[in-house]
Design a protein around this motif. Sequence first.
Motif, PDB file in Angstrom:
ATOM      1  N   HIS A   1      67.321  50.149  44.709  1.00  0.00           N
ATOM      2  CA  HIS A   1      68.669  49.590  44.837  1.00  0.00           C
ATOM      3  C   HIS A   1      68.697  48.285  44.047  1.00  0.00           C
ATOM      4  N   ALA A   2      69.013  48.377  42.748  1.00  0.00           N
ATOM      5  CA  ALA A   2      68.831  47.245  41.829  1.00  0.00           C
ATOM      6  C   ALA A   2      69.896  46.170  41.983  1.00  0.00           C
ATOM      7  N   LEU A   3      71.139  46.561  42.277  1.00  0.00           N
ATOM      8  CA  LEU A   3      72.194  45.580  42.570  1.00  0.00           C
ATOM      9  C   LEU A   3      72.870  45.970  43.875  1.00  0.00           C
TER      10      LEU A   3
ATOM     11  N   GLU B   1      67.412  32.805  32.450  1.00  0.00           N
ATOM     12  CA  GLU B   1      66.347  32.012  31.835  1.00  0.00           C
ATOM     13  C   GLU B   1      65.326  31.630  32.896  1.00  0.00           C
ATOM     14  N   HIS B   2      64.058  31.755  32.534  1.00  0.00           N
ATOM     15  CA  HIS B   2      62.998  31.367  33.472  1.00  0.00           C
ATOM     16  C   HIS B   2      62.573  29.917  33.299  1.00  0.00           C
ATOM     17  N   ASP B   3      62.991  29.277  32.205  1.00  0.00           N
ATOM     18  CA  ASP B   3      62.648  27.866  31.995  1.00  0.00           C
ATOM     19  C   ASP B   3      63.591  27.017  32.848  1.00  0.00           C
TER      20      ASP B   3
ATOM     21  N   PHE C   1      69.100  40.339  23.939  1.00  0.00           N
ATOM     22  CA  PHE C   1      68.282  41.211  24.773  1.00  0.00           C
ATOM     23  C   PHE C   1      66.965  40.560  25.156  1.00  0.00           C
ATOM     24  N   GLN C   2      66.554  40.813  26.398  1.00  0.00           N
ATOM     25  CA  GLN C   2      65.249  40.339  26.856  1.00  0.00           C
ATOM     26  C   GLN C   2      64.146  40.990  26.010  1.00  0.00           C
ATOM     27  N   ARG C   3      64.259  42.297  25.828  1.00  0.00           N
ATOM     28  CA  ARG C   3      63.359  42.992  24.897  1.00  0.00           C
ATOM     29  C   ARG C   3      64.079  43.053  23.570  1.00  0.00           C
TER      30      ARG C   3
ATOM     31  N   ASP D   1      69.780  36.766  27.589  1.00  0.00           N
ATOM     32  CA  ASP D   1      68.715  37.197  28.501  1.00  0.00           C
ATOM     33  C   ASP D   1      67.383  36.575  28.061  1.00  0.00           C
ATOM     34  N   GLU D   2      67.030  35.476  28.671  1.00  0.00           N
ATOM     35  CA  GLU D   2      65.799  34.729  28.389  1.00  0.00           C
ATOM     36  C   GLU D   2      65.675  34.314  26.923  1.00  0.00           C
ATOM     37  N   PRO D   3      66.677  33.580  26.434  1.00  0.00           N
ATOM     38  CA  PRO D   3      66.683  33.237  25.004  1.00  0.00           C
ATOM     39  C   PRO D   3      65.601  32.249  24.597  1.00  0.00           C
TER      40      PRO D   3
ATOM     41  N   GLY E   1      66.460  34.089  39.174  1.00  0.00           N
ATOM     42  CA  GLY E   1      65.890  34.883  40.250  1.00  0.00           C
ATOM     43  C   GLY E   1      64.544  35.432  39.811  1.00  0.00           C
ATOM     44  N   PRO E   2      63.726  35.810  40.764  1.00  0.00           N
ATOM     45  CA  PRO E   2      62.380  36.295  40.446  1.00  0.00           C
ATOM     46  C   PRO E   2      62.399  37.567  39.604  1.00  0.00           C
ATOM     47  N   ASN E   3      61.262  37.924  39.077  1.00  0.00           N
ATOM     48  CA  ASN E   3      61.137  39.171  38.315  1.00  0.00           C
ATOM     49  C   ASN E   3      61.602  40.343  39.162  1.00  0.00           C
ATOM     50  N   GLY E   4      62.385  41.215  38.560  1.00  0.00           N
ATOM     51  CA  GLY E   4      62.855  42.403  39.255  1.00  0.00           C
ATOM     52  C   GLY E   4      64.059  42.158  40.144  1.00  0.00           C
ATOM     53  N   ALA E   5      64.634  40.951  40.093  1.00  0.00           N
ATOM     54  CA  ALA E   5      65.767  40.614  40.967  1.00  0.00           C
ATOM     55  C   ALA E   5      67.030  41.378  40.585  1.00  0.00           C
ATOM     56  N   GLY E   6      67.122  41.816  39.315  1.00  0.00           N
ATOM     57  CA  GLY E   6      68.306  42.565  38.889  1.00  0.00           C
ATOM     58  C   GLY E   6      69.121  41.874  37.803  1.00  0.00           C
ATOM     59  N   LYS E   7      68.584  40.816  37.212  1.00  0.00           N
ATOM     60  CA  LYS E   7      69.341  40.027  36.236  1.00  0.00           C
ATOM     61  C   LYS E   7      69.714  40.842  34.993  1.00  0.00           C
ATOM     62  N   THR E   8      68.717  41.509  34.431  1.00  0.00           N
ATOM     63  CA  THR E   8      68.991  42.307  33.227  1.00  0.00           C
ATOM     64  C   THR E   8      69.902  43.484  33.560  1.00  0.00           C
ATOM     65  N   THR E   9      69.692  44.068  34.727  1.00  0.00           N
ATOM     66  CA  THR E   9      70.562  45.168  35.149  1.00  0.00           C
ATOM     67  C   THR E   9      72.014  44.698  35.234  1.00  0.00           C
ATOM     68  N   LEU E  10      72.217  43.501  35.771  1.00  0.00           N
ATOM     69  CA  LEU E  10      73.579  42.968  35.861  1.00  0.00           C
ATOM     70  C   LEU E  10      74.163  42.770  34.461  1.00  0.00           C
TER      71      LEU E  10
ATOM     72  N   ARG F   1      72.102  51.750  41.529  1.00  0.00           N
ATOM     73  CA  ARG F   1      70.893  52.398  42.072  1.00  0.00           C
ATOM     74  C   ARG F   1      70.198  53.167  40.971  1.00  0.00           C
ATOM     75  N   PHE F   2      68.875  53.013  40.914  1.00  0.00           N
ATOM     76  CA  PHE F   2      68.053  53.869  40.051  1.00  0.00           C
ATOM     77  C   PHE F   2      67.225  54.730  40.990  1.00  0.00           C
ATOM     78  N   GLY F   3      67.680  55.917  41.317  1.00  0.00           N
ATOM     79  CA  GLY F   3      66.972  56.721  42.307  1.00  0.00           C
ATOM     80  C   GLY F   3      66.838  55.931  43.597  1.00  0.00           C
TER      81      GLY F   3
HETATM   82  N1  ATP Z   1      66.309  51.999  33.881  1.00  0.00           N
HETATM   83  C1  ATP Z   1      65.722  51.763  35.061  1.00  0.00           C
HETATM   84  N2  ATP Z   1      65.239  52.777  35.804  1.00  0.00           N
HETATM   85  C2  ATP Z   1      64.661  52.555  37.012  1.00  0.00           C
HETATM   86  N3  ATP Z   1      64.508  51.336  37.555  1.00  0.00           N
HETATM   87  C3  ATP Z   1      64.968  50.292  36.857  1.00  0.00           C
HETATM   88  C4  ATP Z   1      65.591  50.438  35.572  1.00  0.00           C
HETATM   89  N4  ATP Z   1      65.956  49.208  35.118  1.00  0.00           N
HETATM   90  C5  ATP Z   1      65.573  48.340  36.075  1.00  0.00           C
HETATM   91  N5  ATP Z   1      64.989  48.987  37.103  1.00  0.00           N
HETATM   92  C6  ATP Z   1      64.484  48.357  38.338  1.00  0.00           C
HETATM   93  O1  ATP Z   1      65.560  47.590  38.863  1.00  0.00           O
HETATM   94  C7  ATP Z   1      65.098  46.356  39.384  1.00  0.00           C
HETATM   95  C8  ATP Z   1      65.767  45.203  38.668  1.00  0.00           C
HETATM   96  O2  ATP Z   1      65.250  45.128  37.342  1.00  0.00           O
HETATM   97  P1  ATP Z   1      65.782  44.093  36.269  1.00  0.00           P
HETATM   98  O3  ATP Z   1      65.111  44.416  34.989  1.00  0.00           O
HETATM   99  O4  ATP Z   1      67.254  44.089  36.281  1.00  0.00           O
HETATM  100  O5  ATP Z   1      65.233  42.718  36.850  1.00  0.00           O
HETATM  101  P2  ATP Z   1      65.217  41.265  36.189  1.00  0.00           P
HETATM  102  O6  ATP Z   1      65.775  40.337  37.194  1.00  0.00           O
HETATM  103  O7  ATP Z   1      65.841  41.311  34.851  1.00  0.00           O
HETATM  104  O8  ATP Z   1      63.640  40.986  36.072  1.00  0.00           O
HETATM  105  P3  ATP Z   1      62.835  40.118  34.961  1.00  0.00           P
HETATM  106  O9  ATP Z   1      62.944  38.674  35.373  1.00  0.00           O
HETATM  107  O10 ATP Z   1      61.417  40.612  35.101  1.00  0.00           O
HETATM  108  O11 ATP Z   1      63.413  40.406  33.624  1.00  0.00           O
HETATM  109  C9  ATP Z   1      63.582  46.398  39.242  1.00  0.00           C
HETATM  110  O12 ATP Z   1      63.047  46.884  40.448  1.00  0.00           O
HETATM  111  C10 ATP Z   1      63.363  47.364  38.106  1.00  0.00           C
HETATM  112  O13 ATP Z   1      62.102  47.971  38.195  1.00  0.00           O
END
Ligand code: ATP
Length: 264
Positions: A17-19, A196-198, A84-86, A164-166, A36-45, A12-14
């Motif tokens: 609920h990211a995962l 990967e989005h491709d 890293f994605q970034r 992450d999106e190589p 998964g779509p943008n914001g799905a939580g992939k990078t967080t995982l 959770r980020f405040g």
């Molecule tokens: N450090 C953070 N603080 C607050 N919210 C965050 C943080 N990191 C990610 N989030 C939020 O958590 C959710 C998941 O983000 P994440 O970056 O994991 O998605 P993603 O699947 O990698 O998306 P993308 O395909 O755009 O890279 C999003 O709603 C994002 O805004």
Amino acid sequence: MALLQVVEAEVRFGGVHALRGVDLSVDPGMVTGLIGPNGAGKTTLFNTICGLQSLNGGRISFDGNSMDGLGPHKRARLGIARTFQRLEVFGSLSVRENVLAAAEIRRRWSRDKSDAAANADEMLALVGLTALADRSADTLPTGQARLLELARALATKPRLLLLDEPSSGLSDTEGDELGDLLVRLAEGGMGVLLVEHDMALVMRICAVLNVLDFGAVLTVGTPEQIRADERVRAAYLGTVDDPEEEAVAHPVEPLAMTGVGADG
Ligand SMILES: Nc1ncnc2c1ncn2[C@@H]1O[C@H](COP(=O)(O)OP(=O)(O)OP(=O)(O)O)[C@@H](O)[C@H]1O
Ligand SMILES: [Mg+2]
């Protein structure tokens, strides 16, 4: 036993609920996809797996050992490497020095005292960056910088590689070559987890796909199963009948599912 096992991961980020209770396993010897779509939580995982993000619940084990309380450098030492994605290259260093930094750290950890410079050069050759070895890393275009991160990750001789999106920033041909390399690495016994989005690339090289949506696992299956799954299409495209609305339903990456539903 899976090389990597994620069980009921919660982040959770405040209020976000990211995962939400994510289960995921990665086996050695094949490429596992995470889509998964943008914001799905992939990078967080990814961040939870490599120890940059702590869990609010659940657990992660690597090679049967709990990763609880282990920081990123300890996990790297155990054999988890990532890109890293970034981009996170060391911009002021040369391409070779970026990889050498990882090779030297690995040499310090390891009983294998083979030459770090040779290891670095081998990894640069593997990703096709030998000709650019003396360039300053901050002058590389995005695609090449991603390959540099891959070489740097490989110089630690990981058992699990998280990407992450190589392929973003690579040409189609370069993307294909990258895909072939990942398959070869997996065939050599590595576990590879690919975000990967491709979709054409993902469908071609992954043995198993995990689909994440709104922080939860929507489904897991072979590329064929995923391609045929209506819920996956809906997650990417929105459940709308009007094709003109579909682009709006997924405004950030409207072409993200290119290849899904295509034959072959
Ligand atoms: N450090 C953070 N603080 C607050 N919210 C965050 C943080 N990191 C990610 N989030 C939020 O958590 C959710 C998941 O983000 P994440 O970056 O994991 O998605 P993603 O699947 O990698 O998306 P993308 O395909 O755009 O890279 C999003 O709603 C994002 O805004
Ligand atoms: Mg991401």
